[in-house]
Design an enzyme around this catalytic site. Structure first.
Site, PDB file in Angstrom:
ATOM      1  N   GLU A  17      52.684  29.800  16.212  1.00 44.42           N
ATOM      2  CA  GLU A  17      54.128  30.008  16.014  1.00 44.42           C
ATOM      3  C   GLU A  17      54.427  30.418  14.569  1.00 44.42           C
ATOM      4  OE1 GLU A  17      56.493  27.188  19.015  1.00 44.42           O
ATOM      5  OE2 GLU A  17      54.967  26.098  17.858  1.00 44.42           O
ATOM      6  N   GLU A  70      50.254  23.685  24.082  1.00 44.52           N
ATOM      7  CA  GLU A  70      51.093  22.478  24.104  1.00 44.52           C
ATOM      8  C   GLU A  70      51.181  21.864  25.504  1.00 44.52           C
ATOM      9  OE1 GLU A  70      52.617  24.795  20.511  1.00 44.52           O
ATOM     10  OE2 GLU A  70      51.667  25.200  22.433  1.00 44.52           O
TER      11      GLU A  70
END
Ligand code: T1G
Length: 693
Positions: A108, A128
């Protein structure tokens, strides 16, 4: 070189600033790393001599995500979104230089940079979902804007690590750098960006791919439908899908809000807490308090397997897959030929599905030697016995192996419950004997129970644990006791499941409750799959159990089209009126008046005695940690990972509740429910299994 903080350095290399993170083991985005990153980039931006900024990491990998260890604790330091804003809004190009794995928050951060350069061995991913979460720092909004919604759906719901070359194809990576030359290549790339006055590519503004998907809800409907079975019981995959939908249907900043809202729901929920616990338990299981990491190991270059049946064949494949030559021994040539052909067929089927090259099939088969004599195992470094589960046969095999196999070799038994010390005593080298309990199908199931005998030495244990890693297993070190950890606890559940049917429940009630709890199937469906006649001797059968009655009626499970369930031509199971009648008759014959049993009692009766048995295993020292027991159940017995394992679940529902039930049942139904002393002690002290050191 300027030190920004303990883990961040800043250097200026001819107008290119390089922000270097160095926070072992994986440069996770701890508060210190976030602070350093933000301050380093800000300082570079403020330096008039700087034209562009390169982000790079020391150590084995680029940022491998947020620091999972910080979750659930009060947030300190610069927030990740603020770090990202500094990078994305930089008036100077920021280039992320990636090696190892750019994962989760790490990717990210890289997606907020204006360009990304990576070495070919690097991988990128948003895993995740594997810890019950979703990319909560803009990943679900920026990723679909670069790889498209379909590819983004696949990445965020599989958590897979995508190779750099593939990332280059999808645009996730702008350029590949030579292995070992990342820093220089990234600086050169930055200089080119500046020289060519290339734009500051902000993914938040890159809407073409999400715009193209708007008005095509079928993308998501089909994806949900195709993966319903895989995602059953998990919350995170659905939440990830909703975020990608938001990326398509909402403006960027609205999508970010949706992502944050859904992220916090998962973060504060029980599933992610369980999966984060499992993340660390899977790493703890390799740490053996009395077998230090530098314990000398025995080289394992050649392996022998005795028995070419289902287990022997699967065990052999693990070593062939790791490039280790295997000699597999059978008593008769027919059995040997059958075993060898099953292994080849398994590989060929994998190749047909495109998951292996045909050349690899031949490479692996070339490492395999069939034999009809134990003498051919003389020079093996490790021999694993997978013969029929009878003590006399095992003792005979180990007596002969002891005379044949070279000194210093490891002799292992794949027994699933027999006494390893008794087997080891048949040799003059019990210190080289232990259990290696694989799970069927042995080439697929990840779990390996490594059974430590009284005399097994530390180098032997260290070697087998390392070998387990080489063959892609997760290994739990356990002690010698009937059924070791997994089967010992399973027998508690199986016993209660059968008693519940006698008392009033139907097999399909028990199975439904455990299926809904998250197991892939219940105990009765599992018995039908394995075959009800395992261990059944017709001549000695006396209708003493419902299972015996079924076998006597030739209802032996799926293979006979009927067992506890009836099966159609596609092996689809349905509750059986025949079995129902048998159960009613059996109860009447046994003088049992059935009673209504609710789902909650079914679940508690099946699970709580397992937790109690797990406590006994810990108090006897047959497992090192509660987490190891959970790893055994998740990787060997289908315990749903989002419930953390039986011991984690015990802590979650409250050990006092488990103890109270055990005592209630003990007073009503007797000794099967005798509480573990450890359970009593923990409840008395108000402690949990996770408090045990
Ligand atoms: N946080 C904290 N510790 C971590 C960590 C992490 N993200 N990753 C690894 N470790 C520790 C691990 O516990 C072990 O410690 C050591 O590092 C080596 O790990 C906002 C919410 C990177 C592929 O899920 O997949 O970002 O046991 O044994 O086999 O959207 O670690 O030595 O004390 O696994 O070489 C997303 C998790 C986080 C990646 C390396 N990231 N890590 O594998 O070593 S959530 C992940 C891995 C997130 C944002 C969200 C692997 C690895 P110890 P290891 P490895």
């Amino acid at each position: 070189m300027t030190s920004i903080n303990a883990v961040t350095d800043l250097s200026n290399e001819n107008e290119i600033a390089v922000v270097t993170l160095n926070s072992p083991p994986v440069n996770a985005l701890s508060a210190t790393v976030r602070d350093g990153l933000a301050a380093g980039v800000k300082q570079a931006i403020a330096d008039p001599s700087v034209k562009a900024v390169v982000l790079i990491c020391e150590g084995k990998t680029f940022i491998a995500g947020a620091d999972i260890g910080e979750f659930g604790k009060p947030m300190t330091g610069t927030s990740l979104l603020d770090v990202e804003a500094v990078i994305e809004n930089s008036p100077k190009p920021v280039i992320a230089a990636i090696h190892g794995t750019a994962l989760g928050g790490g990717l990210e951060v890289a997606l907020c940079a204006h360009y990304r350069v990576a070495v070919p061995s690097a991988k990128c991913g948003l895993p995740e979902v594997n810890i019950g979460l979703l990319p909560g720092a803009g990943g679900t909004q920026r990723l679909p804007r670069i790889v498209g919604p379909e590819a983004a759906l696949d990445m965020v719901t599989s958590g897979k690590h995508v190779a750099a070359r593939k990332c280059l194809e999808t645009g996730l990576i702008d350029e590949l750098a030579p292995e070992g030359g990342l820093r220089a290549a990234a600086i050169a790339f930055a200089k080119r960006i500046v020289a060519e006055n290339r734009p500051l590519k902000k993914l938040r503004e890159n809407n073409a791919k999400v715009d193209a998907a708007r008005g095509h809800p079928e993308i998501f409907a089909n994806f949900r439908k195709e993966n319903a079975r895989r995602f059953r019981g998990f919350l995170a995959p659905e939440y990830n899908i909703r975020c990608i939908e938001a990326a398509v249907n909402q403006p960027f900043d609205e999508g970010l809000k949706t992502e944050r809202k859904l992220f916090m729901e998962l973060m504060t929920g029980p599933q992610s807490a369980a999966q984060r616990y499992v993340f660390f338990a899977e790493r703890q299981v390799w740490k053996l308090p009395d077998v230090p990491g530098d314990t000398p190991e025995i080289p394992v270059k050649k392996v022998g397997v005795i028995g070419a049946g289902t287990m022997g064949g699967g065990i052999a494949m693990n070593f062939l897959n790791a490039g280790i030559p295997v000699t597999i021994v059978e008593m008769e040539s027919q059995a040997l030929d059958r075993g060898l052909s099953v292994i080849r067929r398994n590989y060929e089927n994998t190749a047909k599905k495109g998951r292996m090259a045909m050349a690899d099939v031949e490479t692996r088969m070339a490492l395999l030697t069939g034999s009809l004599t134990l003498e051919d195992l003389a020079d093996c470094d490790m021999v694993i016995e997978a013969v029929f589960e009878r003590m006399d046969i095992k003792k005979d095999v180990f007596t002969r192996l002891d005379a044949i196999v070279k000194q210093g070799a490891i002799l292992a038994s794949n027994t699933s419950y027999l006494n390893i010390d008794e087997i080891a005593a048949m040799t003059k080298r019990p210190e080289f004997v232990l259990g290696m309990h694989f799970f069927s199908p042995a080439n697929v199931m990840r779990l390996l129970e490594v059974v430590r005998g009284d005399k097994t030495t530390k180098p032997v244990i260290a070697t087998v644990m390392k070998t387990a890693k080489r063959i892609g297993k997760i290994a739990a070190l356990v002690g010698v006791c009937p059924g070791f950890v997994g089967n010992r606890m399973l027998s508690q559940r199986q016993r209660e499941a059968q008693k519940l049917v006698l008392e009033g429940a139907m097999p399909w009630d028990v199975d439904r409750v455990l299926y809904d709890f998250g197991f892939p199937m219940g105990p009765f469906a599992m018995s039908d799959l394995a075959g009800l006649d395992i261990g059944w001797v017709k001549e000695k059968s006396s209708s003493s159990t419902i299972r015996e009655v079924l076998c006597e009626m030739d209802r032996r499970g799926q293979k006979t089209g009927a067992g506890f369930y009836d099966y159609d031509a596609n092996r689809k199971a349905s509750p059986s009126p025949v079995t129902e009648k048998i159960i009613h008759e059996f109860r009447a014959k046994s003088g049992i008046t059935p009673r209504k049993i609710g789902d909650e009692e079914i679940l508690e009766r099946c699970i709580y005695p397992m937790i109690n048995e797990g406590a006994k295993i810990l108090e006897e020292g047959k497992a090192i940690r509660a987490g190891d027991i959970d790893i055994v159940w998740i990787n060997g017995y289908g315990w749903p990972v989002y419930r953390g394992g039986p011991m984690f679940y015990g802590d979650l529902i409250g050990l006092d509740k488990v103890l109270a039930r055990m005592k209630q049942w003990q007073s009503g139904m007797g000794g099967d429910f005798k509480p573990s002393a450890l359970l009593e002690k923990l409840v008395a002290e108000g402690k949990k299994f996770r408090d045990l050191k």
